[in-house]
Write a protein that holds these residues in place. Structure first.
Motif, mmCIF file in Angstrom:
data_model
loop_
_atom_site.group_PDB
_atom_site.id
_atom_site.type_symbol
_atom_site.label_atom_id
_atom_site.label_comp_id
_atom_site.label_asym_id
_atom_site.label_seq_id
_atom_site.Cartn_x
_atom_site.Cartn_y
_atom_site.Cartn_z
ATOM 1 N N THR A 63 0.818 -1.308 0.140
ATOM 2 C CA THR A 63 -0.030 0.187 0.020
ATOM 3 C C THR A 63 1.003 1.249 -0.116
ATOM 4 O O THR A 63 2.073 1.193 0.119
ATOM 5 N N LYS A 64 0.254 2.267 -0.525
ATOM 6 C CA LYS A 64 1.023 3.624 -0.315
ATOM 7 C C LYS A 64 1.596 4.229 1.241
ATOM 8 O O LYS A 64 2.596 4.514 1.194
ATOM 9 N N SER A 65 0.732 3.617 2.032
ATOM 10 C CA SER A 65 1.207 3.867 3.674
ATOM 11 C C SER A 65 2.320 2.634 3.742
ATOM 12 O O SER A 65 3.485 3.410 4.392
ATOM 13 N N GLU A 66 2.338 1.627 3.436
ATOM 14 C CA GLU A 66 3.479 0.819 3.703
ATOM 15 C C GLU A 66 4.556 1.388 2.810
ATOM 16 O O GLU A 66 6.004 1.337 3.335
ATOM 17 N N TYR A 67 4.571 1.788 1.483
ATOM 18 C CA TYR A 67 5.657 2.420 0.814
ATOM 19 C C TYR A 67 6.244 3.608 1.436
ATOM 20 O O TYR A 67 7.593 3.672 1.726
ATOM 21 N N LEU A 68 5.460 4.557 1.916
ATOM 22 C CA LEU A 68 5.697 5.613 2.813
ATOM 23 C C LEU A 68 6.573 5.341 3.925
ATOM 24 O O LEU A 68 7.640 6.074 4.480
ATOM 25 N N ASP A 69 6.222 4.116 4.909
ATOM 26 C CA ASP A 69 6.821 4.123 5.954
ATOM 27 C C ASP A 69 8.206 3.284 5.743
ATOM 28 O O ASP A 69 9.229 3.660 6.451
ATOM 29 N N ILE A 70 8.210 2.667 4.728
ATOM 30 C CA ILE A 70 9.655 2.047 4.068
ATOM 31 C C ILE A 70 10.630 3.457 3.727
ATOM 32 O O ILE A 70 11.885 3.391 4.183
ATOM 33 N N ILE A 71 10.057 4.308 3.159
ATOM 34 C CA ILE A 71 10.693 5.432 2.736
ATOM 35 C C ILE A 71 11.280 6.269 3.963
ATOM 36 O O ILE A 71 12.556 6.787 4.217
ATOM 37 N N ASN A 72 10.602 6.400 4.946
ATOM 38 C CA ASN A 72 10.746 7.091 6.011
ATOM 39 C C ASN A 72 11.929 6.311 6.855
ATOM 40 O O ASN A 72 12.994 6.967 7.520
ATOM 41 N N LYS A 73 11.842 4.879 6.898
ATOM 42 C CA LYS A 73 12.755 4.188 7.466
ATOM 43 C C LYS A 73 14.196 4.244 6.908
ATOM 44 O O LYS A 73 15.375 4.474 7.454
ATOM 45 N N ILE A 74 14.163 4.206 5.398
ATOM 46 C CA ILE A 74 15.254 4.579 4.662
ATOM 47 C C ILE A 74 16.065 5.846 4.979
ATOM 48 O O ILE A 74 17.242 6.063 5.324
ATOM 49 N N GLN A 75 15.171 6.965 5.053
ATOM 50 C CA GLN A 75 15.612 8.268 5.165
ATOM 51 C C GLN A 75 16.366 8.378 6.566
ATOM 52 O O GLN A 75 17.341 8.782 6.857
ATOM 53 N N TYR A 76 15.495 7.672 7.425
ATOM 54 C CA TYR A 76 16.246 7.508 8.854
ATOM 55 C C TYR A 76 17.747 7.139 9.032
ATOM 56 O O TYR A 76 18.673 7.533 9.697
ATOM 57 N N HIS A 77 17.843 6.020 8.306
ATOM 58 C CA HIS A 77 19.169 5.243 8.514
ATOM 59 C C HIS A 77 20.127 6.180 7.487
ATOM 60 O O HIS A 77 21.457 6.172 7.970
ATOM 61 N N ILE A 78 19.710 6.777 6.533
ATOM 62 C CA ILE A 78 20.594 7.648 5.710
ATOM 63 C C ILE A 78 21.108 8.999 6.699
ATOM 64 O O ILE A 78 22.387 9.030 6.714
ATOM 65 N N LYS A 79 20.269 9.331 7.261
ATOM 66 C CA LYS A 79 20.535 10.491 8.202
ATOM 67 C C LYS A 79 21.527 10.103 9.619
ATOM 68 O O LYS A 79 22.250 10.717 9.713
ATOM 69 N N ARG A 80 21.244 8.938 9.891
ATOM 70 C CA ARG A 80 22.054 8.159 10.860
ATOM 71 C C ARG A 80 23.473 8.077 10.490
ATOM 72 O O ARG A 80 24.302 7.742 11.039
ATOM 73 N N GLY A 81 23.591 7.785 9.047
ATOM 74 C CA GLY A 81 24.976 7.766 8.428
ATOM 75 C C GLY A 81 25.042 5.879 8.346
ATOM 76 O O GLY A 81 26.162 5.448 8.009
#
Length: 123
Positions: A63-81
């Protein structure tokens, strides 16, 4: 073709490799192959495909919601390094579609001409 399989990775070693140079094609091969014979066989091949409209009704696997959750997790890990780059792909499907993968490959190449396009068949 030689195929090596390691857990989730698949490597293959093709019999022939063609490199497009500026004004010529370089041909590399394994074993005792006569290049002229290979080129002769290639020139005899009649692809016989017409690229028509491909009709299918694609739906996302998540779903779009699941997709956005995954994108948020990816962005979190990118920000953490933890990671600095990722190529995340979303799957779309149509269980009732009947398509020829080679035709789809040719159509995609036509729409988006990229030099690294390849198709691999395990038939």
């Amino acid at each position: 073709m030689i195929i090596y399989i390691f857990h989730y990775l698949i490597f293959f070693r093709p019999k022939y490799v063609f490199f497009k140079k500026e004004d010529f094609i370089e041909f590399q091969y394994l074993d005792d192959i006569v290049p002229a014979d290979v080129i002769s066989e290639i020139l005899k091949i009649d692809i016989g495909y017409e690229i028509d409209e491909i009709k299918c009704n694609l739906s996302p696997r998540i779903t779009k919601s699941e997709y956005l959750d995954i994108i948020n997790k990816i962005q979190y890990h990118i920000k953490r390094g933890d990671i600095y780059e990722i190529n995340y792909c979303q799957e779309f499907f149509d269980d009732s579609a009947s398509i020829d993968p080679f035709i789809v490959y040719l159509r995609l190449k036509e729409i988006s001409p990229v030099s690294l396009w390849r198709i691999l068949s395990f038939k």
